[in-house]
Design a protein around this motif. Sequence first.
Motif, PDB file in Angstrom:
ATOM      1  N   VAL A 132       4.819  14.230  -3.835  1.00 22.86           N
ATOM      2  CA  VAL A 132       2.760  14.036  -4.932  1.00 22.86           C
ATOM      3  C   VAL A 132       2.433  13.046  -4.224  1.00 22.86           C
ATOM      4  CG1 VAL A 132       1.939  15.681  -6.585  1.00 22.86           C
ATOM      5  CG2 VAL A 132       4.347  16.471  -6.591  1.00 22.86           C
ATOM      6  N   ASP A 133       1.646  13.344  -3.445  1.00 22.49           N
ATOM      7  CA  ASP A 133       0.926  11.473  -3.962  1.00 22.49           C
ATOM      8  C   ASP A 133      -0.217  11.630  -4.702  1.00 22.49           C
ATOM      9  OD1 ASP A 133      -0.579   9.505  -3.146  1.00 22.49           O
ATOM     10  OD2 ASP A 133      -0.735  10.533  -0.828  1.00 22.49           O
ATOM     11  N   GLU A 134      -0.037  11.212  -5.757  1.00 18.50           N
ATOM     12  CA  GLU A 134      -1.002  10.934  -6.805  1.00 18.50           C
ATOM     13  C   GLU A 134      -2.171   9.862  -6.521  1.00 18.50           C
ATOM     14  OE1 GLU A 134       0.837  11.186 -10.484  1.00 18.50           O
ATOM     15  OE2 GLU A 134       1.108  13.267  -9.890  1.00 18.50           O
ATOM     16  N   ALA A 135      -2.505   9.312  -5.216  1.00 24.37           N
ATOM     17  CA  ALA A 135      -2.777   8.398  -5.291  1.00 24.37           C
ATOM     18  C   ALA A 135      -4.618   7.802  -6.318  1.00 24.37           C
ATOM     19  CB  ALA A 135      -3.645   7.809  -3.753  1.00 24.37           C
ATOM     20  N   TYR A 136      -4.881   8.908  -6.666  1.00 22.85           N
ATOM     21  CA  TYR A 136      -6.077   9.083  -7.619  1.00 22.85           C
ATOM     22  C   TYR A 136      -6.131   9.251  -9.024  1.00 22.85           C
ATOM     23  CZ  TYR A 136      -7.965   8.278  -3.022  1.00 22.85           C
ATOM     24  OH  TYR A 136      -8.350   7.752  -1.439  1.00 22.85           O
ATOM     25  N   HIS A 137      -4.839  10.107  -9.508  1.00 28.25           N
ATOM     26  CA  HIS A 137      -4.228  10.274 -10.606  1.00 28.25           C
ATOM     27  C   HIS A 137      -5.125   9.752 -12.206  1.00 28.25           C
ATOM     28  CE1 HIS A 137      -1.966  12.258 -13.574  1.00 28.25           C
ATOM     29  NE2 HIS A 137      -2.022  11.526 -14.133  1.00 28.25           N
TER      30      HIS A 137
ATOM     31  N   ARG B 224       1.676   6.543  -5.734  1.00 28.11           N
ATOM     32  CA  ARG B 224       0.781   6.067  -6.705  1.00 28.11           C
ATOM     33  C   ARG B 224      -0.069   4.765  -5.834  1.00 28.11           C
ATOM     34  NH1 ARG B 224      -0.149   6.929 -12.342  1.00 28.11           N
ATOM     35  NH2 ARG B 224       0.569   9.197 -12.358  1.00 28.11           N
ATOM     36  N   THR B 225      -0.921   4.328  -6.280  1.00 28.42           N
ATOM     37  CA  THR B 225      -1.118   3.030  -5.797  1.00 28.42           C
ATOM     38  C   THR B 225      -2.651   2.207  -6.505  1.00 28.42           C
ATOM     39  OG1 THR B 225      -2.561   1.938  -3.777  1.00 28.42           O
ATOM     40  CG2 THR B 225      -3.365   4.311  -5.122  1.00 28.42           C
ATOM     41  N   MET B 226      -1.946   1.445  -6.046  1.00 27.27           N
ATOM     42  CA  MET B 226      -2.439  -0.147  -7.067  1.00 27.27           C
ATOM     43  C   MET B 226      -4.538   0.466  -6.783  1.00 27.27           C
ATOM     44  SD  MET B 226      -0.674  -2.651  -8.777  1.00 27.27           S
ATOM     45  CE  MET B 226      -1.654  -3.924  -9.741  1.00 27.27           C
ATOM     46  N   SER B 227      -4.499   0.817  -5.429  1.00 24.11           N
ATOM     47  CA  SER B 227      -5.588   0.299  -4.460  1.00 24.11           C
ATOM     48  C   SER B 227      -6.613   0.987  -5.135  1.00 24.11           C
ATOM     49  CB  SER B 227      -6.012   1.196  -3.434  1.00 24.11           C
ATOM     50  OG  SER B 227      -4.532   0.418  -2.484  1.00 24.11           O
ATOM     51  N   LYS B 228      -6.757   1.700  -6.210  1.00 26.12           N
ATOM     52  CA  LYS B 228      -7.772   2.931  -6.800  1.00 26.12           C
ATOM     53  C   LYS B 228      -8.256   1.842  -8.108  1.00 26.12           C
ATOM     54  CE  LYS B 228      -7.493   4.898  -2.548  1.00 26.12           C
ATOM     55  NZ  LYS B 228      -8.677   4.341  -2.077  1.00 26.12           N
TER      56      LYS B 228
ATOM     57  N   GLY C  48       1.079  -1.377  -0.501  1.00 25.46           N
ATOM     58  CA  GLY C  48       0.162   0.140   0.359  1.00 25.46           C
ATOM     59  C   GLY C  48       0.620   1.116  -0.668  1.00 25.46           C
ATOM     60  N   SER C  49       0.504   2.132  -0.521  1.00 21.49           N
ATOM     61  CA  SER C  49       0.874   3.159  -0.230  1.00 21.49           C
ATOM     62  C   SER C  49       1.262   3.816   0.788  1.00 21.49           C
ATOM     63  CB  SER C  49       0.344   4.504  -1.039  1.00 21.49           C
ATOM     64  OG  SER C  49      -0.505   4.849  -1.233  1.00 21.49           O
ATOM     65  N   ASN C  50       0.401   3.870   2.054  1.00 20.17           N
ATOM     66  CA  ASN C  50       0.599   3.896   3.082  1.00 20.17           C
ATOM     67  C   ASN C  50       1.636   3.864   3.792  1.00 20.17           C
ATOM     68  OD1 ASN C  50      -1.721   5.319   3.802  1.00 20.17           O
ATOM     69  ND2 ASN C  50      -2.731   2.884   3.907  1.00 20.17           N
TER      70      ASN C  50
ATOM     71  N   ALA D 225      -5.388  -5.580  -2.426  1.00 17.51           N
ATOM     72  CA  ALA D 225      -3.918  -6.820  -2.563  1.00 17.51           C
ATOM     73  C   ALA D 225      -2.876  -5.968  -1.894  1.00 17.51           C
ATOM     74  CB  ALA D 225      -3.502  -6.818  -3.794  1.00 17.51           C
ATOM     75  N   ARG D 226      -3.081  -4.941  -1.455  1.00 17.58           N
ATOM     76  CA  ARG D 226      -2.039  -3.711  -0.347  1.00 17.58           C
ATOM     77  C   ARG D 226      -0.863  -3.862  -1.696  1.00 17.58           C
ATOM     78  NH1 ARG D 226      -4.105  -0.861   0.642  1.00 17.58           N
ATOM     79  NH2 ARG D 226      -2.814  -0.366   2.535  1.00 17.58           N
ATOM     80  N   LEU D 227      -0.954  -3.153  -2.425  1.00 21.62           N
ATOM     81  CA  LEU D 227       0.485  -2.656  -3.154  1.00 21.62           C
ATOM     82  C   LEU D 227       0.392  -1.063  -3.585  1.00 21.62           C
ATOM     83  CD1 LEU D 227       2.032  -2.412  -6.259  1.00 21.62           C
ATOM     84  CD2 LEU D 227       2.494  -4.162  -4.498  1.00 21.62           C
TER      85      LEU D 227
END
Length: 368
Positions: free
Chosen positions: A197-202, A226-230, A95-97, A237-239
């Motif tokens: 720059v947190d682009e979790a939702y880019h 970035r994240t694969m959660s969204k 996770g990006s966390n 899966a937490r990546l």
Amino acid sequence: MSEQLERLDRLPLRTNLRGLSPYGAPQLEVPVLLNVNENTHGVPADVQAAITEAVAAAATGLNRYPDREFTELRESLAEYLGHGLTRDNIWAANGSNEVLQQILQAFGGPGRKALGFPPTYSMYPLLASGTDTEYLRGVRADDYGLDAQSAADQVRETGANIVFLCSPNNPTGTGLGLDVVEAVYEAGEASQAIVIVDEAYHEFAHDNTPSALTLLPGRERLIVSRTMSKAFALAGARLGYMAAAPEVTDAIRLVRLPYHLSAITQATALAALSHREALMADVEDIKVQRDRIVTELLRMGLKPAASDSNYVFFGGLEDPHAIWQGLLDAGVLIRDVGIPGHLRVTAGTEPETTAFLVALEALLDGQA
Ligand code: PMP
């Protein structure tokens, strides 16, 4: 203080953890769950099949530790991001966390300061506290915007060692101009600030919204997370991952636990990355539902913020808690982010979005 907290407090806890409750939105059994910005479209059938096959293959080798460097996954993530990035620019974690935590472990710590601009992602102060990094609350404009001049001035005035820029921002959903990132980076020169720059939702941004990835060349203190959660519908899966200069990823290697990414996680993420067409089609549908929410809320006389994410932050509510509870009673869970007059809702599938809009309009009519 609750009995549970009192019991905790009798332990020899670190001082900065005393009196705290664990972070987490409620996990309730409700038909329509639109509270934590998940991708509610589910994992497409072909992606599920590819993951199942890949995990079955990985299971045959689970007696061995996984590839500690997750080389294939870094290659695949670099290829997905483009912008001339290679595996040396990529790092990933659970996770990006966890990526953000590792950045703080490497670059924060006692005597160092991290600057965020609330309202923003509520984990930033908690990650700072967990690493004994001081968290400084920067200031936004009244409309929650953040311009380059103001952000850069605050970086200079505070001498922050780490700056969190969330774009699109959670909870407001609004993107930041790249001019803000550039100005913050320059302003951070004196304190050698790491700019995240947190682009979790880019992936949900309107077409042609540039990513901060375009700014990476020549900026070795810049990290794009970035994240694969969204967009990839893989919250379970937490990546999460990041792109940065190779020396930054080497710095993170100093704090990561060996073998932190399981062989199952690596196989799952790789399978999803190589079957991403159906996932990206769902992203397009989520964007349609997001824009529909904004249009409908405006029609209802509410004040939705412009959104480049998979959720909408909206104001104009006299009693947001009553609306939140009324929606929950109607089987729709959304998020009360604790900002007066406002709530946040995730864009769901078409039927879920309809259920939210119908229930909300009925509640507003009932109040009128
Ligand atoms: N950044 C932002 C802005 C988020 O909203 C979230 C999750 N809600 C995360 C990071 C962390 O996501 P994950 O750990 O699932 O990658």
